[in-house]
Design a protein around this motif. Structure first.
Motif, PDB file in Angstrom:
ATOM      1  N   UNK A 431      40.150  76.849  20.263  1.00  0.00           N
ATOM      2  CA  UNK A 431      38.964  77.630  20.631  1.00  0.00           C
ATOM      3  C   UNK A 431      38.010  76.817  21.499  1.00  0.00           C
ATOM      4  N   UNK A 432      37.791  75.564  21.131  1.00  0.00           N
ATOM      5  CA  UNK A 432      36.840  74.761  21.914  1.00  0.00           C
ATOM      6  C   UNK A 432      37.368  74.533  23.327  1.00  0.00           C
ATOM      7  N   UNK A 433      38.686  74.478  23.467  1.00  0.00           N
ATOM      8  CA  UNK A 433      39.262  74.331  24.810  1.00  0.00           C
ATOM      9  C   UNK A 433      39.019  75.582  25.628  1.00  0.00           C
ATOM     10  N   UNK A 434      39.206  76.725  24.989  1.00  0.00           N
ATOM     11  CA  UNK A 434      39.069  77.988  25.716  1.00  0.00           C
ATOM     12  C   UNK A 434      37.601  78.244  26.097  1.00  0.00           C
ATOM     13  N   UNK A 435      36.679  77.864  25.203  1.00  0.00           N
ATOM     14  CA  UNK A 435      35.247  78.089  25.536  1.00  0.00           C
ATOM     15  C   UNK A 435      34.566  76.801  26.020  1.00  0.00           C
ATOM     16  N   UNK A 436      35.378  75.881  26.546  1.00  0.00           N
ATOM     17  CA  UNK A 436      34.794  74.611  27.014  1.00  0.00           C
ATOM     18  C   UNK A 436      33.709  74.865  28.061  1.00  0.00           C
ATOM     19  N   UNK A 437      33.856  75.931  28.863  1.00  0.00           N
ATOM     20  CA  UNK A 437      32.831  76.236  29.880  1.00  0.00           C
ATOM     21  C   UNK A 437      31.495  76.559  29.207  1.00  0.00           C
ATOM     22  N   UNK A 438      31.560  77.296  28.090  1.00  0.00           N
ATOM     23  CA  UNK A 438      30.320  77.677  27.391  1.00  0.00           C
ATOM     24  C   UNK A 438      29.727  76.474  26.646  1.00  0.00           C
ATOM     25  N   UNK A 439      30.614  75.726  25.976  1.00  0.00           N
ATOM     26  CA  UNK A 439      30.136  74.562  25.205  1.00  0.00           C
ATOM     27  C   UNK A 439      29.512  73.515  26.122  1.00  0.00           C
ATOM     28  N   UNK A 440      30.099  73.353  27.320  1.00  0.00           N
ATOM     29  CA  UNK A 440      29.622  72.310  28.236  1.00  0.00           C
ATOM     30  C   UNK A 440      28.171  72.537  28.647  1.00  0.00           C
ATOM     31  N   UNK A 441      27.722  73.791  28.567  1.00  0.00           N
ATOM     32  CA  UNK A 441      26.333  74.095  28.956  1.00  0.00           C
ATOM     33  C   UNK A 441      25.357  73.604  27.891  1.00  0.00           C
ATOM     34  N   UNK A 442      25.840  73.404  26.654  1.00  0.00           N
ATOM     35  CA  UNK A 442      24.912  73.066  25.564  1.00  0.00           C
ATOM     36  C   UNK A 442      25.182  71.708  24.918  1.00  0.00           C
ATOM     37  N   UNK A 443      26.272  71.067  25.326  1.00  0.00           N
ATOM     38  CA  UNK A 443      26.595  69.757  24.735  1.00  0.00           C
ATOM     39  C   UNK A 443      26.221  68.654  25.720  1.00  0.00           C
ATOM     40  N   UNK A 444      25.927  67.470  25.167  1.00  0.00           N
ATOM     41  CA  UNK A 444      25.606  66.344  26.057  1.00  0.00           C
ATOM     42  C   UNK A 444      26.860  65.623  26.519  1.00  0.00           C
ATOM     43  N   UNK A 445      27.930  65.754  25.771  1.00  0.00           N
ATOM     44  CA  UNK A 445      29.218  65.165  26.185  1.00  0.00           C
ATOM     45  C   UNK A 445      30.347  65.802  25.395  1.00  0.00           C
ATOM     46  N   UNK A 446      31.558  65.617  25.911  1.00  0.00           N
ATOM     47  CA  UNK A 446      32.758  66.042  25.192  1.00  0.00           C
ATOM     48  C   UNK A 446      33.595  64.815  24.869  1.00  0.00           C
ATOM     49  N   UNK A 447      34.300  64.879  23.745  1.00  0.00           N
ATOM     50  CA  UNK A 447      35.342  63.887  23.511  1.00  0.00           C
ATOM     51  C   UNK A 447      36.557  64.664  23.019  1.00  0.00           C
ATOM     52  N   UNK A 448      37.662  64.510  23.718  1.00  0.00           N
ATOM     53  CA  UNK A 448      38.842  65.333  23.397  1.00  0.00           C
ATOM     54  C   UNK A 448      39.622  64.679  22.262  1.00  0.00           C
ATOM     55  N   UNK A 449      39.765  65.419  21.177  1.00  0.00           N
ATOM     56  CA  UNK A 449      40.515  64.912  20.023  1.00  0.00           C
ATOM     57  C   UNK A 449      41.932  65.460  20.094  1.00  0.00           C
ATOM     58  N   UNK A 450      42.779  64.762  20.815  1.00  0.00           N
ATOM     59  CA  UNK A 450      44.126  65.316  21.051  1.00  0.00           C
ATOM     60  C   UNK A 450      44.980  65.391  19.791  1.00  0.00           C
ATOM     61  N   UNK A 451      44.623  64.596  18.768  1.00  0.00           N
ATOM     62  CA  UNK A 451      45.447  64.645  17.546  1.00  0.00           C
ATOM     63  C   UNK A 451      45.415  66.059  16.979  1.00  0.00           C
ATOM     64  N   UNK A 452      44.213  66.601  16.858  1.00  0.00           N
ATOM     65  CA  UNK A 452      44.113  67.964  16.345  1.00  0.00           C
ATOM     66  C   UNK A 452      44.327  68.996  17.447  1.00  0.00           C
ATOM     67  N   UNK A 453      43.847  68.699  18.646  1.00  0.00           N
ATOM     68  CA  UNK A 453      44.001  69.687  19.728  1.00  0.00           C
ATOM     69  C   UNK A 453      45.482  70.038  19.925  1.00  0.00           C
ATOM     70  N   UNK A 454      46.336  69.029  19.826  1.00  0.00           N
ATOM     71  CA  UNK A 454      47.772  69.284  19.975  1.00  0.00           C
ATOM     72  C   UNK A 454      48.250  70.196  18.843  1.00  0.00           C
ATOM     73  N   UNK A 455      47.834  69.868  17.628  1.00  0.00           N
ATOM     74  CA  UNK A 455      48.246  70.662  16.474  1.00  0.00           C
ATOM     75  C   UNK A 455      47.771  72.098  16.553  1.00  0.00           C
ATOM     76  N   UNK A 456      46.482  72.252  16.883  1.00  0.00           N
ATOM     77  CA  UNK A 456      45.937  73.611  16.895  1.00  0.00           C
ATOM     78  C   UNK A 456      46.447  74.414  18.095  1.00  0.00           C
ATOM     79  N   UNK A 457      46.692  73.743  19.203  1.00  0.00           N
ATOM     80  CA  UNK A 457      47.200  74.477  20.370  1.00  0.00           C
ATOM     81  C   UNK A 457      48.640  74.909  20.129  1.00  0.00           C
ATOM     82  N   UNK A 458      49.430  73.999  19.550  1.00  0.00           N
ATOM     83  CA  UNK A 458      50.855  74.291  19.336  1.00  0.00           C
ATOM     84  C   UNK A 458      51.116  74.984  18.003  1.00  0.00           C
ATOM     85  N   UNK A 459      50.053  75.170  17.175  1.00  0.00           N
ATOM     86  CA  UNK A 459      50.247  75.700  15.816  1.00  0.00           C
ATOM     87  C   UNK A 459      51.316  74.885  15.102  1.00  0.00           C
TER      88      UNK A 459
END
Ligand code: PEP
Ligand code: MG
Length: 566
Positions: A431-459
């Motif tokens: 979800x955070x990847x898909x709404x990264x455009x919206x989150x980027x407007x309100x966050x001061x920075x992003x840090x990509x957590x690929x350990x979980x991002x891989x899991x959640x993207x690939x189920x």
């Protein structure tokens, strides 16, 4: 040879120490060679007595004579002619040693327990101890303490838990083999932090390997060589030396700036779990901390850490870093990270359940005390806050509102904090990847957590080896997520880093350089290797690689290609 997941690089050669969950189950079998079985039984009893003498001596030193005598009493019981005679009689009647010990001990336990006399009933407990001890030795699964492991030990365990690692003495443990876990499980992260070669997810390792057996752990390839011949030991000793030499060569990158081949600068941070790890980050030449996993402060204890205790920990880490950035991730519990005293209900699907920011927002007092502790520490260095598992803009807003509230409270009490503290999002859910455009407007920075991002993207559960073939950050879907998050961050002018394990992957690095990542946060032992890999590529080269990769359709194709270029 046993195959598993190479989770911590390096080669370890040593003797197996089985850490068993004390399953004393055995399959009774009929014995043909009675003399051999009697000898096996007598050897086990001798070993049991030797161990008991050792333990008794240790207890005599640490506790006293009385306690030592209780243990010494066990020797008298197992050596008692009547008891051992009965056991041997059963073996002579073709029973295996395990069954004979079990049956006779049970007879004594029942007899002593039935008396109702306290003193005699204690003897039943003694016999139970003896039975477990001797059967454990017969099965090769005697209970062992990790902290007592002698030099040259390879730990073999079903699952390496964070509390278990507390007992690991880095000087003595030369390798780790587990039956569960993946590259990104906590066992792996801990093994890498300790720089101990580790192979995880070796099916049935605890039953296939026996204590004292010599094994070679090849953490780079994910192989375990069992009972190697002298030639193999020689070869692997040479490999070990070469590996250590390569590590020495990496020292050339120490103290150098982190730059690509064009001279563009990047930030190279470390991931830490305790304030003490900040020292390791500095020693490893890390330029800051990109992820402080605060859950370790909450584990290994039986109550919540207070605001003051947390403040001390964050301040200590910040002072060790001497002004270098420190990104503190708020409590990320649930999923594979359990904290027993929080009494979280067992869930059908814990990775998708009540965890991390979700739990924190519902437990506001606890969350606010963590945020206040971070804010108070921010008066002592460059500290930033990061929220884990964000899936919706409201969560970021609610977290930021709490930061504001905590700031106001501190101000009202006259306590200093960084009023402009940066608040970032750990982009680790689909979800955070898909709404990264919206989150980027309100966050001061992003840090990509690929350990979980891989899991959640690939189920695909990061700890489940059955679906390990899907769990790869080089999957086209995950690469698109990563590229999108970086692009969205850049479009809003906020920095984007990566603190998942993929940040240290030589195959991933040219892609990240091309996508525009600006900060890499890796385990301390990976710092110099990552610096070397960043230095390898110009932007134009990285772009050419990324263009090819992003036109490919399968992970296999991408991996095969990237293997040719690293
Ligand atoms: C991640 O999910 O990528 C991450 C860095 O956090 P953790 O491994 O602690 O879940
Ligand atoms: Mg995570």
């Amino acid at each position: 040879m046993l195959k598993g997941i190479g989770a911590s690089d390096g080669i370890g050669i040593g003797k197996v120490m089985l850490i068993s969950e004390q399953s004393l189950e055995y399959t009774p079998k009929e014995i043909i060679d009675i003399d051999a079985e009697l000898a096996r039984y007598r050897e086990a009893v001798d070993k049991f007595c030797d161990n008991t003498v050792e333990q008794a001596n240790a207890i005599r030193q640490s506790t006293g004579d009385k306690e030592a005598e209780i243990l010494e009493g066990h020797i008298a019981i197992i050596r008692d002619p009547f008891m051992s005679g009965e056991i041997e009689n059963l073996i002579k009647a073709n029973q295996c040693a395990e069954a004979a010990v079990d049956q006779i001990c049970k007879m004594f336990i029942d007899m002593f327990s039935a008396t109702g006399d306290d003193l005699t009933m204690q003897r039943a407990a003694d016999v139970r101890d003896i039975r477990d001890g001797v059967i454990g030795i017969l099965l090769g699964v005697q209970e062992v303490k990790i902290s007592d492991a002698p030099a040259g030990t390879v730990l073999v365990v079903h699952e390496l838990t964070p509390s278990m690692t507390a007992g690991i003495n880095k000087e003595n443990i030369v390798g780790i083999i587990t039956e569960t876990g993946s590259q990104t499980s906590h066992s792996a992260i801990l093994a890498r932090a300790l720089e101990i070669p580790a192979v995880l997810s070796v099916a049935n390792a605890t039953s296939l390997l026996s204590s004292e057996e010599i094994v070679i752990v090849d953490g780079g390839r994910g192989n375990v060589l069992v009972a190697p011949d002298p030639k193999k030991i020689e070869d692997y000793t040479a490999k070990r030396i070469a590996y250590l030499r390569e590590r020495r060569e990496l020292e050339n990158y120490r103290g150098k700036p982190t730059e690509n081949a064009d001279g563009t600068a990047y930030e190279l941070f470390c991931n830490i779990g305790t304030p003490k790890d900040a020292t390791k980050a500095v020693e490893a030449d890390g330029e800051g901390v990109g992820l402080f996993r605060t859950e370790f402060l909450f584990m290994d204890r039986d109550r919540l850490p207070t605001e003051d205790e947390q403040f001390d920990a964050y301040k200590q880490a910040s002072l060790i870093l001497r002004g270098k950035p420190l990104i503190i991730r708020t409590l990320d519990i649930g999923g594979d990270k359990e904290i027993p005293y929080l009494g979280l209900a067992k869930e059908e699907n814990p990775f998708m359940g009540f965890r991390a920011i979700r739990y924190c927002l519902k437990n506001r007092d606890m969350f606010k005390s963590q945020i206040k502790a971070i804010l108070r520490a921010s008066a002592f260095g460059d500290i930033r806050i990061m929220f884990p598992l964000i899936t919706a803009v409201e969560e970021l807003r609610a977290g930021k509102a709490l930061v504001e509230e905590a700031k106001a409270d501190l101000k009202a009490s006259g306590i200093a904090s960084d009023e402009n503290i940066q608040v970032g999002v750990m982009t680790e859910t689909a979800a955070s990847g898909v709404i990264a455009d919206l989150l980027a407007k309100e966050a001061d920075f992003f840090s990509i957590g690929t350990n979980d991002l891989t899991g959640y993207t690939m189920a695909a559960d990061r700890g489940n080896s059955e679906v390990g073939y899907l769990y790869s950050p080089l999957q086209p879907s995950v690469l698109r997520m990563i590229r999108r998050i970086i692009r969205c961050g850049r479009a809003e002018g906020i920095p984007v880093g990566m603190c998942g394990e993929a940040a240290a992957s030589p195959m991933m690095i040219p892609l990240l350089l091309s996508f525009g990542l600006t900060e890499f946060s890796v385990s301390a032992p990976s710092v110099l290797k990552v610096r070397k890999n960043i230095a390898k590529w110009t932007k134009a080269e990285a772009d050419a690689i990324a263009e090819k990769v992003m036109a490919m359709t399968t992970e296999a194709e991408i991996t095969a290609y990237l293997e040719t270029i690293v």
